[in-house]
Design a protein around this motif. Structure first.
Motif, short mmCIF file in Angstrom:
data_model
loop_
_atom_site.label_atom_id
_atom_site.label_comp_id
_atom_site.label_asym_id
_atom_site.label_seq_id
_atom_site.Cartn_x
_atom_site.Cartn_y
_atom_site.Cartn_z
N ASN A 112 -33.07 -39.21 -25.67
CA ASN A 112 -33.12 -40.37 -23.93
C ASN A 112 -34.31 -40.69 -23.75
OD1 ASN A 112 -30.83 -37.81 -23.13
ND2 ASN A 112 -32.64 -36.16 -23.56
N VAL A 113 -33.92 -42.45 -23.24
CA VAL A 113 -34.44 -42.79 -22.11
C VAL A 113 -34.87 -43.05 -20.77
CG1 VAL A 113 -35.37 -45.71 -22.40
CG2 VAL A 113 -34.05 -44.32 -24.93
N ASN A 114 -36.07 -42.46 -20.40
CA ASN A 114 -36.33 -42.62 -19.08
C ASN A 114 -37.17 -43.12 -18.24
OD1 ASN A 114 -34.52 -40.08 -18.92
ND2 ASN A 114 -35.93 -39.36 -20.03
N LYS A 115 -37.66 -43.96 -19.43
CA LYS A 115 -39.16 -44.51 -19.04
C LYS A 115 -38.59 -46.29 -18.86
CE LYS A 115 -43.71 -46.42 -17.97
NZ LYS A 115 -43.45 -47.72 -18.88
N LYS A 116 -38.83 -46.76 -17.65
CA LYS A 116 -38.38 -48.83 -17.56
C LYS A 116 -39.44 -49.12 -18.25
CE LYS A 116 -37.98 -51.56 -13.90
NZ LYS A 116 -38.13 -51.91 -12.31
N ASP A 117 -38.48 -50.62 -18.36
CA ASP A 117 -38.85 -50.94 -18.90
C ASP A 117 -40.08 -51.13 -21.27
OD1 ASP A 117 -38.59 -53.09 -17.48
OD2 ASP A 117 -40.24 -53.14 -16.95
N VAL A 118 -39.23 -49.98 -21.59
CA VAL A 118 -39.99 -48.92 -23.12
C VAL A 118 -39.41 -49.81 -23.92
CG1 VAL A 118 -38.39 -46.91 -23.17
CG2 VAL A 118 -40.40 -47.19 -23.84
N ARG A 119 -39.68 -50.06 -24.35
CA ARG A 119 -39.52 -50.49 -26.55
C ARG A 119 -38.87 -49.30 -27.33
NH1 ARG A 119 -42.59 -54.29 -30.57
NH2 ARG A 119 -40.86 -54.77 -32.18
N LEU A 120 -38.23 -49.09 -27.45
CA LEU A 120 -37.98 -48.11 -28.19
C LEU A 120 -37.10 -48.57 -29.91
CD1 LEU A 120 -36.89 -44.51 -27.93
CD2 LEU A 120 -34.72 -46.52 -29.54
N ILE A 121 -37.90 -48.57 -30.89
CA ILE A 121 -37.04 -49.20 -32.16
C ILE A 121 -36.74 -48.23 -33.36
CG2 ILE A 121 -37.94 -50.26 -33.78
CD1 ILE A 121 -40.23 -51.62 -32.29
N LEU A 122 -35.99 -48.52 -33.76
CA LEU A 122 -35.10 -47.06 -34.21
C LEU A 122 -34.86 -48.43 -36.17
CD1 LEU A 122 -34.25 -44.20 -34.33
CD2 LEU A 122 -31.48 -45.69 -34.36
N ASP A 123 -35.68 -47.91 -36.81
CA ASP A 123 -35.49 -48.59 -38.30
C ASP A 123 -34.40 -48.54 -39.21
OD1 ASP A 123 -35.93 -46.11 -39.62
OD2 ASP A 123 -38.27 -47.66 -40.29
N LYS A 124 -34.17 -48.81 -40.14
CA LYS A 124 -32.94 -48.69 -41.07
C LYS A 124 -32.67 -47.80 -40.93
CE LYS A 124 -34.37 -50.90 -45.24
NZ LYS A 124 -34.85 -52.50 -45.51
N GLU A 125 -33.63 -47.15 -41.53
CA GLU A 125 -33.53 -46.28 -42.46
C GLU A 125 -33.83 -44.37 -41.47
OE1 GLU A 125 -35.76 -45.48 -45.79
OE2 GLU A 125 -36.91 -47.37 -45.76
N SER A 126 -34.04 -44.80 -39.92
CA SER A 126 -33.55 -43.94 -38.71
C SER A 126 -32.06 -43.78 -38.44
CB SER A 126 -34.01 -44.30 -38.10
OG SER A 126 -35.72 -44.54 -38.35
N GLU A 127 -31.70 -42.37 -37.85
CA GLU A 127 -30.22 -42.19 -37.06
C GLU A 127 -30.91 -41.34 -35.80
OE1 GLU A 127 -27.58 -39.57 -39.13
OE2 GLU A 127 -28.67 -40.22 -40.77
N THR A 128 -29.68 -40.83 -35.16
CA THR A 128 -29.81 -40.39 -33.55
C THR A 128 -28.33 -40.06 -33.29
OG1 THR A 128 -30.29 -40.21 -31.63
CG2 THR A 128 -29.56 -42.27 -32.73
N ALA A 129 -27.65 -39.35 -32.99
CA ALA A 129 -26.31 -38.75 -32.94
C ALA A 129 -26.19 -39.23 -31.62
CB ALA A 129 -25.90 -37.03 -32.89
N GLU A 130 -26.79 -38.94 -30.39
CA GLU A 130 -26.89 -40.15 -29.11
C GLU A 130 -28.48 -40.66 -28.76
OE1 GLU A 130 -24.81 -36.74 -26.16
OE2 GLU A 130 -25.18 -35.39 -27.86
N LEU A 131 -27.59 -41.03 -27.83
CA LEU A 131 -28.80 -42.27 -27.42
C LEU A 131 -28.17 -42.88 -25.89
CD1 LEU A 131 -31.42 -44.28 -27.04
CD2 LEU A 131 -30.72 -45.63 -28.65
N ASN A 132 -29.04 -41.91 -25.01
CA ASN A 132 -29.07 -42.16 -24.21
C ASN A 132 -30.14 -42.90 -22.66
OD1 ASN A 132 -26.65 -40.53 -24.05
ND2 ASN A 132 -28.29 -38.63 -24.12
N VAL A 133 -29.47 -44.25 -21.78
CA VAL A 133 -30.20 -44.90 -21.25
C VAL A 133 -30.68 -45.21 -19.81
CG1 VAL A 133 -31.49 -47.55 -21.07
CG2 VAL A 133 -30.14 -46.78 -23.71
#
Length: 177
Positions: A112-133
């Motif tokens: 859950n991305v709750n912070k304005k102007d944050v940079r989130l990096i999900l690399d090629k070997e990572s995974e998530t079921a949900e990404l909510n912005v």
């Protein structure tokens, strides 16, 4: 002493012991969250319940988090790196800035991305079921996202999806840059 009196005394002692030490309590008090409030690399291959990161410059490696991971607003505009870890419940991003929150070789349930102007990096070997912005953010996705959701208040977000990344479903209620 008669057998009947011995039995009564024995029952009284057992009752007192059960009252003092508890009688088969199955639930234990909720453990306090593990807090990382000093910059550094933590790589002790531990299992935690809830985790709170409250400092810029924290790198957490080889962790299993069975509860919620919170990148606290105390991180400010700083950087947090989660590497080679597994988070079973929510990951709440409430802090971080332009070079912010990196997930490397990490499996997450829900971000859950709750912070304005944050940079989130999900690399090629990572995974998530949900990404909510929920706030405008910069997303750099190279891994797998099962469901990407951009809320109305997440309008203005920028999303870079790498060639080999996989986003299975998405929903947009906001305008994107």
């Amino acid at each position: 002493m008669k057998k009947k009196n011995i039995a009564i005394v024995l029952l009284a002692v057992i009752t007192i012991l059960l009252l003092v030490f508890g009688c088969g309590k199955k639930s234990s008090p909720q453990a306090e969250a593990k807090v990382f409030d000093t910059a550094g690399t933590y790589s002790d291959q531990a299992t935690y319940g809830d985790v709170q990161i409250k400092s810029d410059g924290v790198t957490l490696e080889n962790a299993t988090i069975t509860g919620t991971l919170t990148v606290d607003k105390a991180v400010g505009e700083g950087t947090v790196i989660i590497r080679n870890s597994r988070i079973s419940k929510d990951t709440d991003i409430n802090g971080g800035g332009a070079n912010s929150v990196h997930f490397e070789k990490t499996v997450l349930n829900k971000i859950n991305v709750n912070k304005k102007d944050v940079r989130l990096i999900l690399d090629k070997e990572s995974e998530t079921a949900e990404l909510n912005v929920a706030q405008p953010a910069k997303l750099e996705l190279s891994g797998k996202v099962t469901t990407l959701s951009i809320a109305k208040n997440g309008g203005g977000s920028t999303i870079a999806i790498a060639k080999d990344a996989k986003v299975e479903t998405s929903s947009w209620t906001a305008r994107l840059k």
